[in-house]
Design a protein around this motif. Sequence first.
Motif, PDB file in Angstrom:
ATOM      1  N   ASP A 182      32.688  57.496  44.857  1.00 54.75           N
ATOM      2  CA  ASP A 182      30.756  58.116  45.436  1.00 54.75           C
ATOM      3  C   ASP A 182      30.655  56.862  45.187  1.00 54.75           C
ATOM      4  N   HIS A 201      31.314  55.833  48.455  1.00 52.11           N
ATOM      5  CA  HIS A 201      30.283  56.340  49.393  1.00 52.11           C
ATOM      6  C   HIS A 201      29.077  55.525  49.908  1.00 52.11           C
ATOM      7  N   VAL A 221      34.199  55.961  54.434  1.00 50.64           N
ATOM      8  CA  VAL A 221      34.863  56.485  55.118  1.00 50.64           C
ATOM      9  C   VAL A 221      35.750  57.098  54.345  1.00 50.64           C
ATOM     10  N   ASP A 236      36.324  62.040  52.194  1.00 50.77           N
ATOM     11  CA  ASP A 236      35.366  63.256  53.276  1.00 50.77           C
ATOM     12  C   ASP A 236      36.558  64.214  54.731  1.00 50.77           C
TER      13      ASP A 236
END
Length: 221
Positions: free
Chosen positions: A48, A51, A56, A78
């Motif tokens: 998290d 991100h 990525v 991802d």
Amino acid sequence: MDFADLLPEAEHLEGEGKTVMFVAVDLKLAGLIAVADTLKEHSAAAIDHLHRLVVVVVMMSGDNERTAKAIARQVGIDRVLAEVLPQDKAAEVKKLQVLGKKVAMVGDGINDAPALAQADVGLAIGTGTDVAIEASDITLITGSLLGVVVAMQISRATMRNVYQNLVGAFVYNSVGLPIALGVLYPFVGILLSPLLAALAMSFSSVTVISNANRLKRWKPA
């Protein structure tokens, strides 16, 4: 051997992120066994945070695609590269680089060493093998993936500090050097004495060093 009766159960277990192995006794199918790696405590939180840093996250796994994607869903990864053989990990990293991506590889095993060396930045888990640590650029002391987040945050803070120093030095010298050369003398009669020029240059160095020392007080977000 006929696997048809056990395939639904195998697919169900693989959907839960488990690796399924069929067991045979005397060449007769006897059942199946499912095994799974437990996710590290802070893995989801680390993904998290990555991100939020606009990173990525790609997972390379030797597991089949169904199992690998199930694990990826649990932590919010991802993209998944499944059924990757150990010797092909470095090649997969190179493929991403050919696409113009900057790749940071995280690994802890002997088979990860070539990929760690191939990546733009290799990060070895400190609890892993010596070969992986030797091949990497950064060693994370703990086994937590949050160390990856901290490494990226401090690297960005460092580069931001470097850019600030470069811009500051450029502006400072762009203004100071013409004055030292006497550009203002024909207009306002101002000349910069060698003593003041030396003090000005010293002040420039002190400013750069002081700004760099702010990193001592840096703390991860």
